[in-house]
Design a protein around this motif. Structure first.
Motif, mmCIF file in Angstrom:
data_model
loop_
_atom_site.group_PDB
_atom_site.id
_atom_site.type_symbol
_atom_site.label_atom_id
_atom_site.label_comp_id
_atom_site.label_asym_id
_atom_site.label_seq_id
_atom_site.Cartn_x
_atom_site.Cartn_y
_atom_site.Cartn_z
ATOM 1 N N LEU A 28 2.265 -52.945 30.541
ATOM 2 C CA LEU A 28 2.697 -52.900 29.550
ATOM 3 C C LEU A 28 2.970 -51.013 29.980
ATOM 4 O O LEU A 28 3.276 -50.184 28.288
ATOM 5 C CB LEU A 28 1.540 -52.992 28.725
ATOM 6 C CG LEU A 28 0.629 -54.448 28.527
ATOM 7 C CD1 LEU A 28 -0.755 -54.386 27.590
ATOM 8 C CD2 LEU A 28 1.531 -54.498 27.881
ATOM 9 N N VAL A 29 2.923 -50.529 30.996
ATOM 10 C CA VAL A 29 3.532 -48.608 30.595
ATOM 11 C C VAL A 29 4.895 -49.180 30.608
ATOM 12 O O VAL A 29 5.237 -50.065 31.567
ATOM 13 C CB VAL A 29 2.956 -48.793 32.721
ATOM 14 C CG1 VAL A 29 3.106 -46.928 32.665
ATOM 15 C CG2 VAL A 29 1.129 -48.171 31.867
ATOM 16 N N ARG A 61 3.131 -49.954 25.844
ATOM 17 C CA ARG A 61 3.561 -50.659 24.676
ATOM 18 C C ARG A 61 1.440 -51.055 24.576
ATOM 19 O O ARG A 61 1.130 -51.771 25.376
ATOM 20 C CB ARG A 61 4.154 -51.350 25.140
ATOM 21 C CG ARG A 61 5.379 -50.699 25.117
ATOM 22 C CD ARG A 61 6.249 -52.669 25.965
ATOM 23 N NE ARG A 61 6.243 -52.646 26.836
ATOM 24 C CZ ARG A 61 5.272 -54.511 27.460
ATOM 25 N NH1 ARG A 61 4.964 -55.213 25.584
ATOM 26 N NH2 ARG A 61 5.396 -54.616 28.214
ATOM 27 N N LEU A 62 1.533 -51.677 22.696
ATOM 28 C CA LEU A 62 0.761 -51.995 22.390
ATOM 29 C C LEU A 62 0.586 -53.243 21.511
ATOM 30 O O LEU A 62 0.367 -52.940 20.510
ATOM 31 C CB LEU A 62 -0.336 -50.559 21.545
ATOM 32 C CG LEU A 62 -0.506 -49.660 23.064
ATOM 33 C CD1 LEU A 62 -1.285 -48.789 21.515
ATOM 34 C CD2 LEU A 62 -2.429 -49.644 23.637
ATOM 35 N N PRO A 63 0.866 -54.589 22.517
ATOM 36 C CA PRO A 63 1.212 -55.852 21.914
ATOM 37 C C PRO A 63 -0.264 -56.223 20.612
ATOM 38 O O PRO A 63 -1.355 -55.708 21.325
ATOM 39 C CB PRO A 63 1.375 -56.284 22.322
ATOM 40 C CG PRO A 63 1.011 -56.005 23.916
ATOM 41 C CD PRO A 63 0.997 -54.633 24.188
ATOM 42 N N ASP A 67 -6.377 -55.830 22.159
ATOM 43 C CA ASP A 67 -7.383 -54.518 21.205
ATOM 44 C C ASP A 67 -6.358 -53.139 22.174
ATOM 45 O O ASP A 67 -6.699 -53.177 23.628
ATOM 46 C CB ASP A 67 -8.793 -54.330 21.765
ATOM 47 C CG ASP A 67 -8.999 -53.001 21.224
ATOM 48 O OD1 ASP A 67 -8.801 -52.274 20.229
ATOM 49 O OD2 ASP A 67 -10.298 -53.157 21.747
ATOM 50 N N PRO A 68 -5.806 -52.159 21.293
ATOM 51 C CA PRO A 68 -4.701 -51.290 22.035
ATOM 52 C C PRO A 68 -5.758 -50.314 23.054
ATOM 53 O O PRO A 68 -5.605 -49.335 24.090
ATOM 54 C CB PRO A 68 -4.590 -50.414 20.758
ATOM 55 C CG PRO A 68 -5.584 -51.289 19.017
ATOM 56 C CD PRO A 68 -5.193 -52.149 19.713
ATOM 57 N N GLY A 119 -1.290 -21.858 21.416
ATOM 58 C CA GLY A 119 -0.743 -22.874 21.618
ATOM 59 C C GLY A 119 0.519 -23.448 20.871
ATOM 60 O O GLY A 119 1.044 -23.096 20.528
ATOM 61 N N ARG A 120 0.717 -24.988 21.100
ATOM 62 C CA ARG A 120 1.641 -25.429 20.425
ATOM 63 C C ARG A 120 1.042 -26.639 19.651
ATOM 64 O O ARG A 120 0.334 -27.561 20.358
ATOM 65 C CB ARG A 120 2.432 -25.865 21.380
ATOM 66 C CG ARG A 120 3.724 -26.526 20.530
ATOM 67 C CD ARG A 120 4.625 -26.592 21.975
ATOM 68 N NE ARG A 120 5.691 -27.226 21.409
ATOM 69 C CZ ARG A 120 7.184 -27.718 22.042
ATOM 70 N NH1 ARG A 120 7.404 -27.015 23.040
ATOM 71 N NH2 ARG A 120 7.948 -28.195 20.803
ATOM 72 N N THR A 121 1.576 -26.742 18.341
ATOM 73 C CA THR A 121 0.530 -28.345 17.740
ATOM 74 C C THR A 121 1.797 -28.933 17.915
ATOM 75 O O THR A 121 2.717 -28.593 18.222
ATOM 76 C CB THR A 121 0.312 -28.143 16.598
ATOM 77 O OG1 THR A 121 -0.051 -26.699 16.547
ATOM 78 C CG2 THR A 121 0.285 -29.388 15.507
ATOM 79 N N LEU A 122 0.865 -30.197 18.384
ATOM 80 C CA LEU A 122 1.717 -31.586 19.205
ATOM 81 C C LEU A 122 1.735 -33.045 18.346
ATOM 82 O O LEU A 122 0.445 -32.814 17.776
ATOM 83 C CB LEU A 122 2.263 -32.284 20.196
ATOM 84 C CG LEU A 122 2.657 -30.771 21.436
ATOM 85 C CD1 LEU A 122 1.769 -31.757 23.213
ATOM 86 C CD2 LEU A 122 3.408 -31.168 21.150
ATOM 87 N N ALA A 123 2.943 -33.557 17.740
ATOM 88 C CA ALA A 123 2.648 -34.756 17.036
ATOM 89 C C ALA A 123 2.205 -35.426 17.930
ATOM 90 O O ALA A 123 3.504 -35.681 18.715
ATOM 91 C CB ALA A 123 3.317 -34.909 15.768
ATOM 92 N N LEU A 124 0.847 -36.753 17.538
ATOM 93 C CA LEU A 124 0.965 -37.679 19.025
ATOM 94 C C LEU A 124 1.187 -39.448 18.085
ATOM 95 O O LEU A 124 0.312 -38.862 17.223
ATOM 96 C CB LEU A 124 -0.650 -37.405 19.485
ATOM 97 C CG LEU A 124 -0.374 -36.165 20.649
ATOM 98 C CD1 LEU A 124 -1.989 -35.647 21.165
ATOM 99 C CD2 LEU A 124 0.616 -35.661 21.569
ATOM 100 N N LYS A 125 0.997 -40.300 18.704
ATOM 101 C CA LYS A 125 1.844 -40.751 17.855
ATOM 102 C C LYS A 125 0.939 -42.416 19.409
ATOM 103 O O LYS A 125 0.741 -42.113 20.014
ATOM 104 C CB LYS A 125 2.733 -41.544 17.163
ATOM 105 C CG LYS A 125 3.521 -41.613 18.343
ATOM 106 C CD LYS A 125 4.840 -42.364 18.026
ATOM 107 C CE LYS A 125 6.297 -42.550 18.221
ATOM 108 N NZ LYS A 125 6.272 -41.838 19.886
ATOM 109 N N ALA A 126 0.301 -43.964 18.488
ATOM 110 C CA ALA A 126 0.308 -44.948 19.355
ATOM 111 C C ALA A 126 0.571 -44.845 20.957
ATOM 112 O O ALA A 126 2.269 -45.073 20.130
ATOM 113 C CB ALA A 126 -0.623 -46.023 18.681
ATOM 114 N N GLY A 127 0.486 -45.261 21.592
ATOM 115 C CA GLY A 127 1.160 -44.718 22.658
ATOM 116 C C GLY A 127 1.291 -43.805 23.478
ATOM 117 O O GLY A 127 2.067 -44.558 25.273
ATOM 118 N N ASP A 128 1.054 -42.595 22.951
ATOM 119 C CA ASP A 128 0.733 -41.542 23.323
ATOM 120 C C ASP A 128 0.330 -41.029 25.088
ATOM 121 O O ASP A 128 -0.910 -41.693 23.658
ATOM 122 C CB ASP A 128 1.269 -40.301 22.704
ATOM 123 C CG ASP A 128 2.712 -40.091 22.349
ATOM 124 O OD1 ASP A 128 3.452 -41.499 22.524
ATOM 125 O OD2 ASP A 128 3.204 -40.043 21.257
#
Length: 200
Positions: A28-29, A61-63, A67-68, A119-128
């Motif tokens: 899944l990588v 990848r989180l099919p 369970d993710p 520092g820096r603000t980053l937007a993160l989402k599922a799979g990151d």
């Protein structure tokens, strides 16, 4: 970890339901480049003097079959990063001075500030996945209601949580002594992390 997540994790471990094995998790990588971010010492958060924060966007990848969080736990474990937990990210600035940390987003989205106030603000989402060298400040700024992170640590090092200027004095001494991990938590022994975190 919430009570619901704890019950779910125990049920998965007992039954094996929705949990991939190490081969399935590795499949899944996705190949991703290492996005590197370097931060200076801001007086409260030392950050790492040599090694960058490494972020892999959409690395896993989180099919729906799995369970993710279990996918990410299995992947990290297969690469020698253990003592995993499931939760969110604290809403206050903190860092670890005696161990590195990996954060894999299993569900939802969040804005996370890395590196402290400068520092820096980053937007993160599922799979990151974000790999933090010892000393890297992190703080959740906002998150979706379903935001869930899996955290883990390499085999060497000792967990601590630093939040004050008093912690800073000792941390600047201990951070450079934390050894480089043998494996990238996502890509293993040939992962981009090892090139980004060069041995001195």
């Amino acid at each position: 970890m919430s009570i619901l997540q704890s019950i779910k994790k125990v049920a998965e471990q007992v039954t094996g339901a929705a949990r991939p094995d190490s081969r399935q998790a590795a499949d899944l990588v996705r190949p991703r480049k290492a996005n590197e971010f370097r931060f200076g010492d801001d007086g409260l958060v030392p950050n790492h003097p040599s090694w960058p924060l490494v972020v892999y966007r959409g690395a896993v990848r989180l099919p729906e079959d799995f369970d993710p969080a279990a996918v990410i736990e299995e992947l990290f474990s297969a690469n020698g990063w253990g003592n995993s937990w499931r939760n969110g990210i604290y809403d206050y600035v903190h860092y670890h001075s005696r161990i590195h940390e990996v954060l894999g987003v299993a569900r939802g989205t969040a804005k996370v500030r890395f590196g402290g106030k400068k520092g820096r603000t980053l937007a993160l989402k599922a799979g990151d996945v974000a790999v933090l060298p010892a000393g890297t400040g992190h703080q959740r700024i906002s998150a979706s209601d379903d935001f869930l992170v899996v955290g883990a640590y390499p085999p060497s090092g000792t967990y601590d949580e630093c939040t004050t200027t008093a912690d800073h004095v000792k941390a600047v001494v201990t951070i450079p002594k934390v050894g480089r991990p043998r494996k990238d938590p996502v890509y293993g022994s040939k992962g981009p992390l090892l090139a980004a975190w060069k041995k001195d």
